[in-house]
Design a protein around this motif. Structure first.
Motif, PDB file in Angstrom:
ATOM      1  N   THR A   1       0.831  -1.209   0.000  1.00  0.00           N
ATOM      2  CA  THR A   1       0.000   0.000   0.000  1.00  0.00           C
ATOM      3  C   THR A   1       0.865   1.258   0.000  1.00  0.00           C
ATOM      4  O   THR A   1       0.539   2.243  -0.653  1.00  0.00           O
ATOM      5  N   GLY A   2       1.980   1.226   0.717  1.00  0.00           N
ATOM      6  CA  GLY A   2       2.903   2.362   0.701  1.00  0.00           C
ATOM      7  C   GLY A   2       3.528   2.560  -0.665  1.00  0.00           C
ATOM      8  O   GLY A   2       3.706   3.689  -1.120  1.00  0.00           O
ATOM      9  N   GLY A   3       3.863   1.464  -1.339  1.00  0.00           N
ATOM     10  CA  GLY A   3       4.415   1.556  -2.689  1.00  0.00           C
ATOM     11  C   GLY A   3       3.425   2.153  -3.670  1.00  0.00           C
ATOM     12  O   GLY A   3       3.788   2.969  -4.518  1.00  0.00           O
ATOM     13  N   ILE A   4       2.154   1.762  -3.529  1.00  0.00           N
ATOM     14  CA  ILE A   4       1.119   2.338  -4.388  1.00  0.00           C
ATOM     15  C   ILE A   4       1.037   3.845  -4.166  1.00  0.00           C
ATOM     16  O   ILE A   4       0.980   4.622  -5.126  1.00  0.00           O
ATOM     17  N   LEU A   5       1.034   4.269  -2.905  1.00  0.00           N
ATOM     18  CA  LEU A   5       0.996   5.707  -2.607  1.00  0.00           C
ATOM     19  C   LEU A   5       2.232   6.414  -3.148  1.00  0.00           C
ATOM     20  O   LEU A   5       2.141   7.519  -3.690  1.00  0.00           O
ATOM     21  N   PHE A   6       3.388   5.784  -2.991  1.00  0.00           N
ATOM     22  CA  PHE A   6       4.629   6.389  -3.471  1.00  0.00           C
ATOM     23  C   PHE A   6       4.555   6.646  -4.973  1.00  0.00           C
ATOM     24  O   PHE A   6       4.825   7.754  -5.437  1.00  0.00           O
ATOM     25  N   PHE A   7       4.186   5.632  -5.734  1.00  0.00           N
ATOM     26  CA  PHE A   7       4.158   5.793  -7.185  1.00  0.00           C
ATOM     27  C   PHE A   7       3.009   6.683  -7.650  1.00  0.00           C
ATOM     28  O   PHE A   7       3.095   7.309  -8.697  1.00  0.00           O
ATOM     29  N   LYS A   8       1.961   6.766  -6.851  1.00  0.00           N
ATOM     30  CA  LYS A   8       0.818   7.599  -7.221  1.00  0.00           C
ATOM     31  C   LYS A   8       1.100   9.088  -6.991  1.00  0.00           C
ATOM     32  O   LYS A   8       0.688   9.930  -7.773  1.00  0.00           O
ATOM     33  N   PHE A   9       1.802   9.421  -5.897  1.00  0.00           N
ATOM     34  CA  PHE A   9       1.937  10.821  -5.495  1.00  0.00           C
ATOM     35  C   PHE A   9       3.336  11.404  -5.566  1.00  0.00           C
ATOM     36  O   PHE A   9       3.486  12.618  -5.501  1.00  0.00           O
TER      37      PHE A   9
END
Length: 124
Positions: free
Chosen positions: A50-58
């Protein structure tokens, strides 16, 4: 925004599982502590995903350096949690790892909630 809530939920559950595993190791409950520790390891993976998704999203929108620091800090928090539990299990000292855990955890919370507020506004 939903990913943010999923990420916060997974790391809150991970912290709770960490405290439970720590208490079980300290009390000598070997079987229970191993079970909780394995479930915690599953939550490490969920937190990282979930942190990786946030990282790549923002990260490209709001400042890649701060997101990179938060990503690294989050990985260090997970590393310190694992080191503390592993050393408790082996009967070794954990003082330095607790200090590092607290420092990294506070830094990641500060970056996540104060500097990189993505939909969550707990401080105003």
């Amino acid at each position: 925004m939903y990913t943010t809530h999923a990420h916060v939920t997974t790391w809150v559950i991970a912290i709770i599982l960490f405290v439970i595993a720590f208490a079980l190791y300290k009390s000598g409950n070997t079987k229970g502590s191993k079970i909780v520790h394995m479930i915690l390891r599953l939550f490490y993976i969920l937190v990282i995903i979930t942190g990786g998704i946030l990282f790549f999203k923002f990260q490209s929108t709001f400042g890649p350096a701060l997101y990179g620091m938060k990503l690294l800090g989050g990985l260090l928090v997970i590393g310190m949690m694992e080191m503390i539990l592993t050393r408790i299990k082996k009967g070794k000292g954990t003082g330095l790892f607790w200090l590092l855990f607290i420092i990294f955890f506070v830094a990641v919370l500060y970056l996540g909630f104060v500097k990189l507020r993505m939909g969550l506004h707990p401080f105003g």
